[in-house]
Write an enzyme that holds these catalytic residues in place. Structure first.
Site, PDB file in Angstrom:
ATOM      1  N   GLY A  52      34.398  17.989  58.142  1.00  0.00           N
ATOM      2  CA  GLY A  52      35.184  18.993  57.418  1.00  0.00           C
ATOM      3  C   GLY A  52      34.958  20.331  58.115  1.00  0.00           C
ATOM      4  N   ALA A  53      36.070  21.017  58.425  1.00  0.00           N
ATOM      5  CA  ALA A  53      35.998  22.197  59.297  1.00  0.00           C
ATOM      6  C   ALA A  53      34.963  23.243  58.854  1.00  0.00           C
ATOM      7  CB  ALA A  53      37.390  22.801  59.437  1.00  0.00           C
ATOM      8  N   GLN A 184      38.100   9.020  54.538  1.00  0.00           N
ATOM      9  CA  GLN A 184      37.535  10.171  53.803  1.00  0.00           C
ATOM     10  C   GLN A 184      38.070  10.226  52.371  1.00  0.00           C
ATOM     11  OE1 GLN A 184      38.716  10.302  56.910  1.00  0.00           O
ATOM     12  NE2 GLN A 184      37.704  11.841  58.160  1.00  0.00           N
ATOM     13  N   ASP A 225      42.161  22.268  59.907  1.00  0.00           N
ATOM     14  CA  ASP A 225      41.095  22.408  60.908  1.00  0.00           C
ATOM     15  C   ASP A 225      41.345  23.575  61.848  1.00  0.00           C
ATOM     16  OD1 ASP A 225      40.911  19.476  59.985  1.00  0.00           O
ATOM     17  OD2 ASP A 225      39.017  19.933  60.988  1.00  0.00           O
ATOM     18  N   ASN A 235      45.501  19.326  61.028  1.00  0.00           N
ATOM     19  CA  ASN A 235      44.674  18.746  59.964  1.00  0.00           C
ATOM     20  C   ASN A 235      44.579  17.243  60.212  1.00  0.00           C
ATOM     21  OD1 ASN A 235      43.131  19.088  57.499  1.00  0.00           O
ATOM     22  ND2 ASN A 235      44.757  17.962  56.470  1.00  0.00           N
ATOM     23  N   LYS A 236      43.852  16.575  59.368  1.00  0.00           N
ATOM     24  CA  LYS A 236      43.587  15.147  59.530  1.00  0.00           C
ATOM     25  C   LYS A 236      44.856  14.348  59.821  1.00  0.00           C
ATOM     26  CE  LYS A 236      40.494  13.479  59.620  1.00  0.00           C
ATOM     27  NZ  LYS A 236      39.886  13.216  60.950  1.00  0.00           N
TER      28      LYS A 236
HETATM   29  O1  MRU Z   1      37.448  14.420  60.716  1.00  0.00           O
HETATM   30  P1  MRU Z   1      37.095  15.256  59.520  1.00  0.00           P
HETATM   31  O2  MRU Z   1      36.684  14.452  58.331  1.00  0.00           O
HETATM   32  O3  MRU Z   1      36.112  16.364  59.868  1.00  0.00           O
HETATM   33  O4  MRU Z   1      38.469  15.979  59.131  1.00  0.00           O
HETATM   34  C1  MRU Z   1      38.489  16.839  58.041  1.00  0.00           C
HETATM   35  C2  MRU Z   1      39.834  17.387  57.749  1.00  0.00           C
HETATM   36  O5  MRU Z   1      40.799  17.143  58.436  1.00  0.00           O
HETATM   37  C3  MRU Z   1      39.937  18.362  56.601  1.00  0.00           C
HETATM   38  O6  MRU Z   1      41.184  18.272  55.970  1.00  0.00           O
HETATM   39  C4  MRU Z   1      39.750  19.793  57.132  1.00  0.00           C
HETATM   40  O7  MRU Z   1      38.609  19.886  57.935  1.00  0.00           O
HETATM   41  C5  MRU Z   1      39.643  20.784  56.042  1.00  0.00           C
HETATM   42  S1  MRU Z   1      38.122  20.575  55.144  1.00  0.00           S
HETATM   43  C6  MRU Z   1      38.049  21.793  53.985  1.00  0.00           C
END
Ligand code: MRU
Length: 334
Positions: A52-53, A184, A225, A235-236
């Site tokens: 998570g960013a 996730q 992200d 984003n994801k």
């Molecule tokens: O690969 P991850 O689990 O780090 O990806 C996380 C995401 O894409 C979240 O949507 C993003 O980081 C925002 S978290 C507040």
């Protein structure tokens, strides 16, 4: 510290060490590991112990401070942490903030890392209010990946908006997309929402279109992200398809992110580096092969949603409606 209560901490500074809740084994195991070197923190970020960013940025800041505490080379600490994951700009933002102090004084650097952590919680609480103000009573929200207390300093970005809207009595139903391949949504978001008694139904990613077609969703709310100067959002993986589907079905899309997620040096989402993760995350599940032996695959961890598919971006400073070069600059530079 900003007031925020939770039954768990994804990232915690205790006894001059960093403690991370291992997100690879949630929800069925609650394992906490202790870290005392930047190199080990970088491995934890790469291996998704912490993800998570915003949480990645906070962990990196503490990782940098750990090497200051041990009197190690801080340029090397910066490098090893910066190489852990490429897409979430919060990582580079946090490292830059630490390095720009121009000191190796451990006390100063630990204090700065704690400040980054604390500010992220305050930012989430503020964006929660702004984002929730756009929701009507009885809202049905679809969210993707995990953007909650696990992914941030606390409260969450998109999940923070959902939490705030829930306490305002505005949430009828949350749908959490499972978020293949790392799951996730299934492993983390469903768990977080159930802890808070927020009504959640888990959805296979492929079921979103049918759900939207049936008119069962009002808002898609996701995190980010990296957001570029024109309002494009990385984003994801899977976020872009949700935004396209939402547009087709006349639903609204909101992105929630602190200002530390904005990269004003890039003018378009096309310039965002997209992390390619191991194909074994696609061809196997929980260490069990699910594809033929030798099967090739691709595993981009993120996608880019163009600004024109986004109705609003909620930040700690306020809302950006209809993101564009102009509206993003107006809020970020105000
Ligand atoms: O690969 P991850 O689990 O780090 O990806 C996380 C995401 O894409 C979240 O949507 C993003 O980081 C925002 S978290 C507040």
């Amino acid at each position: 510290m900003t007031t925020y209560s939770s039954s768990f901490h994804a990232v915690e500074w205790r006894n001059q060490a960093l403690h991370l809740l291992d997100q690879r084994v949630l929800p069925h195991q609650h394992l906490i590991h202790e870290y005392t070197t930047a190199t080990d923190v970088a491995d934890a970020i790469r291996d998704m112990v912490v993800r998570g960013a915003p949480a990645i940025g906070i962990a990196a800041a503490y990782g940098y401070a750990l090497d200051a505490l041990a009197g190690r080379d801080l340029e090397a600490a910066y490098r090893v942490l910066a190489e852990s994951r490429p897409t979430a700009v919060n990582l580079f933002w946090a490292l830059e903030r630490m390095a720009s102090l121009g000191t190796s004084d451990a006390h100063t650097l630990v204090a700065e890392a704690k400040k980054i952590h604390d500010e992220d919680i305050s930012a989430n609480l503020a964006m929660g209010e702004y984002g929730a103000s756009l929701l009507s009573d009885g809202s049905r929200v679809y969210t993707h990946c995990n953007t909650g207390a696990l992914a941030t300093g606390g409260h969450g970005t998109a999940l923070g908006i959902i939490r705030t809207a829930m306490s305002d009595g505005k949430i009828e139903q949350v749908y959490a997309g499972e978020t293949r391949p790392w799951l996730q949504g299934a492993r983390l978001t469903a768990w977080e929402l159930m802890q808070d008694n927020i009504p959640v139904k888990l959805v296979c990613d492929g079921a979103a279109a049918q759900l939207f077609r049936q008119g069962k969703v009002d808002w898609v709310i996701v995190g980010a992200d990296r957001i570029t100067a024109n309002g494009d959002v990385a984003n994801k993986i899977g976020t872009y398809s949700l935004a396209v589907l939402a547009k087709h079905h006349g639903m609204k899309v909101m992105v929630a992110a602190p200002l530390s997620t904005f990269d004003m040096t890039l003018t378009s989402g096309n310039d965002i580096p997209i992390e390619q993760r191991s194909t074994s995350e696609v061809t196997s599940l929980n260490g069990q092969a699910i594809a033929p032996t030798g099967c090739d695959a691709i595993n981009p961890a993120f996608d880019v949603t163009p600004a024109e598919l986004i109705d609003a971006i909620a930040t700690e400073k306020g809302l950006i409606m209809k993101p564009s070069l102009e509206t993003v600059a107006l809020l970020v530079n105000s």
